[in-house]
Design an enzyme around this catalytic site. Structure first.
Site, PDB file in Angstrom:
ATOM      1  N   LYS A 189       0.880  -1.176   0.000  1.00 22.23           N
ATOM      2  CA  LYS A 189       0.000   0.000   0.000  1.00 22.23           C
ATOM      3  C   LYS A 189       0.915   1.222   0.000  1.00 22.23           C
ATOM      4  O   LYS A 189       1.101   1.909   1.011  1.00 22.23           O
ATOM      5  CB  LYS A 189      -0.952  -0.033   1.206  1.00 22.23           C
ATOM      6  CG  LYS A 189      -2.117   0.942   1.071  1.00 22.23           C
ATOM      7  CD  LYS A 189      -3.194   0.639   2.094  1.00 22.23           C
ATOM      8  CE  LYS A 189      -4.156   1.801   2.259  1.00 22.23           C
ATOM      9  NZ  LYS A 189      -4.876   2.181   1.044  1.00 22.23           N
TER      10      LYS A 189
HETATM   11  N1  PMP Z   1      -7.548  -1.118  -3.343  1.00 19.49           N
HETATM   12  C1  PMP Z   1      -7.048   0.110  -3.126  1.00 19.49           C
HETATM   13  C2  PMP Z   1      -6.323   0.788  -4.236  1.00 19.49           C
HETATM   14  C3  PMP Z   1      -7.212   0.726  -1.883  1.00 19.49           C
HETATM   15  O1  PMP Z   1      -6.724   1.951  -1.670  1.00 19.49           O
HETATM   16  C4  PMP Z   1      -7.925   0.054  -0.870  1.00 19.49           C
HETATM   17  C5  PMP Z   1      -8.126   0.720   0.466  1.00 19.49           C
HETATM   18  N2  PMP Z   1      -7.042   0.451   1.319  1.00 19.49           N
HETATM   19  C6  PMP Z   1      -8.425  -1.217  -1.137  1.00 19.49           C
HETATM   20  C7  PMP Z   1      -8.236  -1.777  -2.386  1.00 19.49           C
HETATM   21  C8  PMP Z   1      -9.191  -1.986  -0.091  1.00 19.49           C
HETATM   22  O2  PMP Z   1      -8.326  -2.377   0.928  1.00 19.49           O
HETATM   23  P1  PMP Z   1      -8.853  -2.572   2.420  1.00 19.49           P
HETATM   24  O3  PMP Z   1     -10.096  -3.340   2.329  1.00 19.49           O
HETATM   25  O4  PMP Z   1      -7.759  -3.348   3.080  1.00 19.49           O
HETATM   26  O5  PMP Z   1      -9.042  -1.226   2.987  1.00 19.49           O
END
Ligand code: PMP
Length: 293
Positions: free
Chosen positions: A159
């Site tokens: 991330k």
């Molecule tokens: N894809 C992207 C590009 C994101 O920014 C997020 C948010 N973190 C997600 C998917 C979903 O991830 P999560 O469910 O862990 O928040």
């Protein structure tokens, strides 16, 4: 009255080991992360004073940094504690929590081995990511010309701040064209995700979702899959091509900020805000308030 900017608020931000007054949590302009995107972050929500899936988020933060070649000088347990302390210091029960780790000011240029690694945690109240009305009507998604990169082009499992450059471009283009958000395809042309959330489709009572081999395997995505399976709903992870979108009845996005948000249209295709989507919206809303952190 306009909302206060994010650098001019009351409250506290956890910065490198202590809580500092919100307005004092600053970095220098010659910070490696600002120039070269050497930063990783998280986003999680607190419900009724408890941060949902906190440790999984802290673990992912540590892993995201490792994928960018740096080590956060705090353990997962210490990051968890920092998040809880920040929430408490700001007197918030329902909030979005944003940890971020980044390379500091010791070096300029692409190389960054000698930079110090910083960690901060902020939190603020944040309602429905796409607004309350989106939960009823379903989102309108544009189809972005920007594609998620291959895993050998970028550290796609991290991330990492840099990966959001194309998300912001996609989001702005979608907004300019009158849409709420955009569907992004991957480097092969397969359906990938939205600009900040994963995507699911419904057909004949089954869920279909793209295999996360070049984008984030979201914690919400994993949670919703488990909630669906626990209710006897089959979940199929596979490559999904845009040509198939005409065959799906329902569609929704998942993310810590987005939670479960229905999608009403993607480009020329239309979806119902249907029963299965509503079941999973309610199941997720209940689960995040019940599950242990
Ligand atoms: N894809 C992207 C590009 C994101 O920014 C997020 C948010 N973190 C997600 C998917 C979903 O991830 P999560 O469910 O862990 O928040």
């Amino acid at each position: 009255m306009t909302d206060p900017t994010y650098d001019d608020r009351d409250g506290f931000i956890w910065l490198d080991g202590s809580l500092v007054p919100w307005r004092d949590a600053r970095v220098h302009v010659l910070t490696h992360a600002l120039h070269y995107a050497s930063a990783v972050f998280e986003g999680q929500r607190a419900y009724g004073g408890r941060i949902f899936a906190l440790t999984r988020h802290s673990e992912r933060l540590v892993r995201s940094a490792e994928l960018l070649g740096f080590r956060i000088p705090w353990t997962v347990a210490e990051i968890d504690a920092a998040c809880r302390a920040t929430l408490a210091a700001n007197g918030l029960a329902d909030a979005y929590v944003r940890p971020i780790a980044w390379r500091g000011s010791e070096q300029m240029g692409v190389a960054a081995q000698r930079t110090r690694i910083h960690l901060a945690v902020a939190c603020w109240p944040w309602g429905a990511y796409f607004g309350e009305d989106a939960l009823e009507r379903g989102l309108r998604l544009d189809i972005s010309p920007w594609r998620r990169p291959a895993p050998w082009t970028a550290p796609t499992a991290s991330k990492a701040a840099g990966l959001y450059m194309i998300c912001t471009l996609a989001k702005h283009r979608a907004a300019d064209r009158g849409y709420d958000d955009a569907l992004m395809l991957d480097w092969r042309g397969q359906v990938a995700e939205a600009t900040g959330a994963n995507i699911f489709f419904v057909r004949d009572g089954r869920l279909h979702t793209p295999t996360p081999d070049c984008f984030l395997d979201g914690i919400t995505r994993q949670t919703v899959m488990a909630l669906a399976r626990a209710r006897g709903i089959e979940v199929i992870e596979r490559a999904i091509w845009p040509e198939e979108l005409s065959d799906f009845e329902e569609c929704f996005l998942t993310g810590s900020a987005a939670e479960v948000t229905p999608v009403g249209e993607i480009g020329p295709w239309r979806f119902r805000v249907g029963a299965l989507t509503r079941t999973l919206m309610a199941a997720y809303a209940a689960h995040v308030r019940e599950a242990p952190a």
